[in-house]
Design a protein around this motif. Sequence first.
Motif, PDB file in Angstrom:
ATOM      1  N   THR A  76       0.831  -1.203   0.000  1.00 18.79           N
ATOM      2  CA  THR A  76       0.000   0.000   0.000  1.00 18.79           C
ATOM      3  C   THR A  76       0.869   1.257   0.000  1.00 18.79           C
ATOM      4  N   ASN A 111       0.904   4.125  -2.953  1.00 19.04           N
ATOM      5  CA  ASN A 111       0.569   5.524  -2.654  1.00 19.04           C
ATOM      6  C   ASN A 111       1.698   6.492  -3.006  1.00 19.04           C
ATOM      7  N   ASN A 162       1.679   9.196   2.704  1.00 19.41           N
ATOM      8  CA  ASN A 162       0.973   7.918   2.830  1.00 19.41           C
ATOM      9  C   ASN A 162      -0.087   7.977   3.936  1.00 19.41           C
ATOM     10  N   ILE A 167      -3.070   9.899   2.701  1.00 20.75           N
ATOM     11  CA  ILE A 167      -3.894   9.108   1.769  1.00 20.75           C
ATOM     12  C   ILE A 167      -4.699   8.048   2.515  1.00 20.75           C
ATOM     13  N   VAL A 168      -4.037   7.372   3.477  1.00 14.26           N
ATOM     14  CA  VAL A 168      -4.729   6.344   4.263  1.00 14.26           C
ATOM     15  C   VAL A 168      -5.914   6.931   5.021  1.00 14.26           C
ATOM     16  N   LYS A 224      -7.605   9.640   4.227  1.00 14.40           N
ATOM     17  CA  LYS A 224      -8.650   9.986   3.257  1.00 14.40           C
ATOM     18  C   LYS A 224      -9.437   8.754   2.835  1.00 14.40           C
ATOM     19  N   LYS A 225      -8.712   7.635   2.586  1.00 14.76           N
ATOM     20  CA  LYS A 225      -9.380   6.392   2.190  1.00 14.76           C
ATOM     21  C   LYS A 225     -10.276   5.867   3.307  1.00 14.76           C
ATOM     22  N   GLU A 226      -9.773   5.936   4.543  1.00 14.21           N
ATOM     23  CA  GLU A 226     -10.576   5.480   5.683  1.00 14.21           C
ATOM     24  C   GLU A 226     -11.830   6.329   5.831  1.00 14.21           C
ATOM     25  N   GLU A 255     -13.342   8.001   3.386  1.00 11.34           N
ATOM     26  CA  GLU A 255     -14.233   7.646   2.286  1.00 11.34           C
ATOM     27  C   GLU A 255     -14.951   6.329   2.562  1.00 11.34           C
ATOM     28  N   GLU A 256     -14.211   5.355   3.100  1.00 12.29           N
ATOM     29  CA  GLU A 256     -14.807   4.061   3.423  1.00 12.29           C
ATOM     30  C   GLU A 256     -15.876   4.201   4.501  1.00 12.29           C
TER      31      GLU A 256
END
Length: 313
Positions: free
Chosen positions: A15, A19, A67, A70-71, A73-75, A77-78
């Motif tokens: 990951t 990224n 990183n 980004i993590v 932001k992804k969390e 969004e999830e």
Amino acid sequence: MDNNKTLRENFGLDTFWENNKTYINSNGVLSVILLVVGILYHIECEFLFYGISFFIIITIITSLFHNADIVKKKEKEERIITDRTDEEKWEKYYEKEDFFALWTHQIKTPIAALNLLFSDEEVDTGSCKRELIKIEHYVEIALNYLRFEEMQDIVLDTCSLEHIVKQSVKKYSTIFIYQHLSVELDNLNCNILTDEKWFSFVFDQILSNALKYTKKGRIKIYREVFEDRQEIAINDTGIGIKSEDIPRVFDKGYTGFNGRMDKKASGIGLYLCKGVCDRLGHKLKITSCEGKGTEVRIILLSDRLESSDLTKM
């Protein structure tokens, strides 16, 4: 190989690389350029070593922060997607709860009527049949309401339109006789491509509505053939629908003026009919004149569906 892959997954190295690979690669190229320039211009090795080391440290630190961002932001969004999915699930749950609460009140009426009829010394068989038809109708709507969302059991085949219509008329014959309504059938001797079970459900629902709001006169069922389509019409001489209600009669839960007067309408029947027709490739159209009657048309387009087309729906 598998152990290395597991280690990379556990430490999040795959990951991290995904990224930051563009940033790391570009900085790696810059480091090589710096090294080549240092050698060409005879820069002291110690100075060159510290310069490149500093550059690599900055790259690693920046990549870690990038990183982490980004993590996060992804969390986020999830979580938003999960919250939205949960919200939709709860909405569907509450919709079903509301429907079955109303459905319980609806089905209690014919059951209570049956109890009264059976308490008489001389049981009125005709009245009992009418109440049983109502119960069967409510149960059918409930079952199809539950199956509608998935609707995986579609089987397109050529079916006899006349057979479907006559089966439905026979099903409601007791109500036709009780309400002294005549039925006219015209130009129905043909085959249509559809799913017989779901099409029968749609037709039964439309005919049931026609009987519900037609107290005298007749119901006419006929087919018209056009160049690009054929239309099956169910025309009644009932109370009709207010013009302002017609655009919304297929909306979920909308009962309109007639439904509010009836007090037992759920606003689900025509919604299901529209949804089923959409999935079968048919269309529904309603025209009405208040006080004079209503006509519902099931439109089958000439560019008929093939069974293989179901995978594209």
